[in-house]
Design a protein around this motif. Structure first.
Motif, PDB file in Angstrom:
ATOM      1  N   THR A   9       0.759  -1.248  -0.015  1.00 38.71           N
ATOM      2  CA  THR A   9      -0.077   0.025   0.021  1.00 38.71           C
ATOM      3  C   THR A   9       0.741   1.292  -0.086  1.00 38.71           C
ATOM      4  O   THR A   9       0.155   2.329   0.212  1.00 38.71           O
ATOM      5  N   LEU A  10       2.143   1.282  -0.077  1.00 38.15           N
ATOM      6  CA  LEU A  10       3.217   2.214  -0.201  1.00 38.15           C
ATOM      7  C   LEU A  10       3.135   2.769   1.180  1.00 38.15           C
ATOM      8  O   LEU A  10       2.563   4.140   1.108  1.00 38.15           O
ATOM      9  N   PHE A  11       3.151   2.340   2.356  1.00 36.81           N
ATOM     10  CA  PHE A  11       2.935   3.001   3.698  1.00 36.81           C
ATOM     11  C   PHE A  11       1.708   3.364   3.871  1.00 36.81           C
ATOM     12  O   PHE A  11       1.759   4.622   4.268  1.00 36.81           O
ATOM     13  N   GLY A  12       0.503   2.975   3.258  1.00 39.93           N
ATOM     14  CA  GLY A  12      -0.645   3.437   3.663  1.00 39.93           C
ATOM     15  C   GLY A  12      -1.257   4.240   2.505  1.00 39.93           C
ATOM     16  O   GLY A  12      -2.551   4.722   2.566  1.00 39.93           O
ATOM     17  N   TRP A  23      -2.656   8.433  -6.286  1.00 43.11           N
ATOM     18  CA  TRP A  23      -1.866   8.833  -5.251  1.00 43.11           C
ATOM     19  C   TRP A  23      -0.749   8.011  -5.190  1.00 43.11           C
ATOM     20  O   TRP A  23       0.445   8.600  -4.827  1.00 43.11           O
ATOM     21  N   GLY A  24      -0.508   6.704  -5.444  1.00 40.59           N
ATOM     22  CA  GLY A  24       0.474   5.797  -5.611  1.00 40.59           C
ATOM     23  C   GLY A  24       1.512   6.231  -6.568  1.00 40.59           C
ATOM     24  O   GLY A  24       2.798   6.335  -6.223  1.00 40.59           O
ATOM     25  N   SER A  55       7.013  -5.843  -5.393  1.00 37.37           N
ATOM     26  CA  SER A  55       5.212  -5.781  -5.973  1.00 37.37           C
ATOM     27  C   SER A  55       5.015  -7.286  -5.898  1.00 37.37           C
ATOM     28  O   SER A  55       3.942  -7.802  -5.564  1.00 37.37           O
ATOM     29  N   MET A  56       5.739  -8.050  -6.739  1.00 39.31           N
ATOM     30  CA  MET A  56       5.479  -9.674  -6.758  1.00 39.31           C
ATOM     31  C   MET A  56       5.386 -10.268  -5.697  1.00 39.31           C
ATOM     32  O   MET A  56       4.638 -11.079  -5.222  1.00 39.31           O
ATOM     33  N   PHE A  73      -3.514  -1.801  -3.387  1.00 41.08           N
ATOM     34  CA  PHE A  73      -2.363  -2.274  -3.562  1.00 41.08           C
ATOM     35  C   PHE A  73      -1.777  -1.200  -4.695  1.00 41.08           C
ATOM     36  O   PHE A  73      -2.105  -1.372  -6.066  1.00 41.08           O
ATOM     37  N   VAL A  74      -0.778  -0.293  -4.249  1.00 41.43           N
ATOM     38  CA  VAL A  74      -0.482   0.656  -5.234  1.00 41.43           C
ATOM     39  C   VAL A  74       1.130   0.594  -5.667  1.00 41.43           C
ATOM     40  O   VAL A  74       1.729   1.383  -6.320  1.00 41.43           O
ATOM     41  N   LEU A  75       1.672  -0.609  -4.837  1.00 40.25           N
ATOM     42  CA  LEU A  75       3.181  -0.874  -5.320  1.00 40.25           C
ATOM     43  C   LEU A  75       3.435  -1.032  -6.875  1.00 40.25           C
ATOM     44  O   LEU A  75       4.317  -0.695  -7.384  1.00 40.25           O
TER      45      LEU A  75
END
Length: 157
Positions: A9-12, A23-24, A55-56, A73-75
């Motif tokens: 989640t890229l740290f939320g 946002w990501g 990500s994987m 999930f935005v990684l």
């Protein structure tokens, strides 16, 4: 919270309202620029590969918790957005580079949201690969458009 979800989640960032993918992508821009500044030759390629690998590794956990291809999930957006700048020569004149970052961001979001030219088909691939592949192809298309726009700009001015 699970560390895989924190990274995924890229740290939320993936919990921000209305457009978590946007946002990501947006929070990836300063990271890409800082990496390019401190590690000009291989910084962005290493950042890109790392974001793909992580990500994987994290996608399966996110799917268990949030369902198939979860918006939180935005990684994957981070990986795709960083790919846009993998061959970009930043000048480190902030105003010029800010425009490059903005244009690359807009191209990436265009392709990631609309999913033209086969991007939509990649998203339907199973599991982690489907989560990441569509963002990578969007990144490739955005990279091409960014470089074409720079070429056109140089040719005209």
């Amino acid at each position: 919270m699970n560390i895989k979800l924190v990274f995924g989640t890229l740290f939320g960032t993936g919990f921000l309202p209305n457009a978590p993918g946007t946002w990501g992508s947006l929070v990836t821009l300063p990271a890409v620029y800082i990496v390019a500044y401190f590690f000009p030759l291989f910084g962005i390629p290493i950042f890109f590969v790392t974001s793909c690998v992580v990500s994987m590794l994290c996608a399966e956990e996110a799917q268990k918790v949030y369902g198939h291809d979860p918006s939180q999930f935005v990684l994957d957006e981070c990986a795709g957005q960083s790919l846009v700048f993998i061959a970009t020569g930043f000048t480190f004149v902030f105003v010029e580079d800010l425009l490059t970052l903005l244009i690359g961001f807009l191209f990436f979001r265009f392709f990631d949201i609309l999913k033209p030219l086969g991007i939509d088909k990649l998203q339907k691939l199973p599991g982690e690969i489907g989560i990441l592949a569509d963002d990578l192809l969007a990144g490739v298309y955005a990279l091409i458009c960014l470089h074409l726009s720079e070429y056109i700009h140089l040719a005209l001015f």
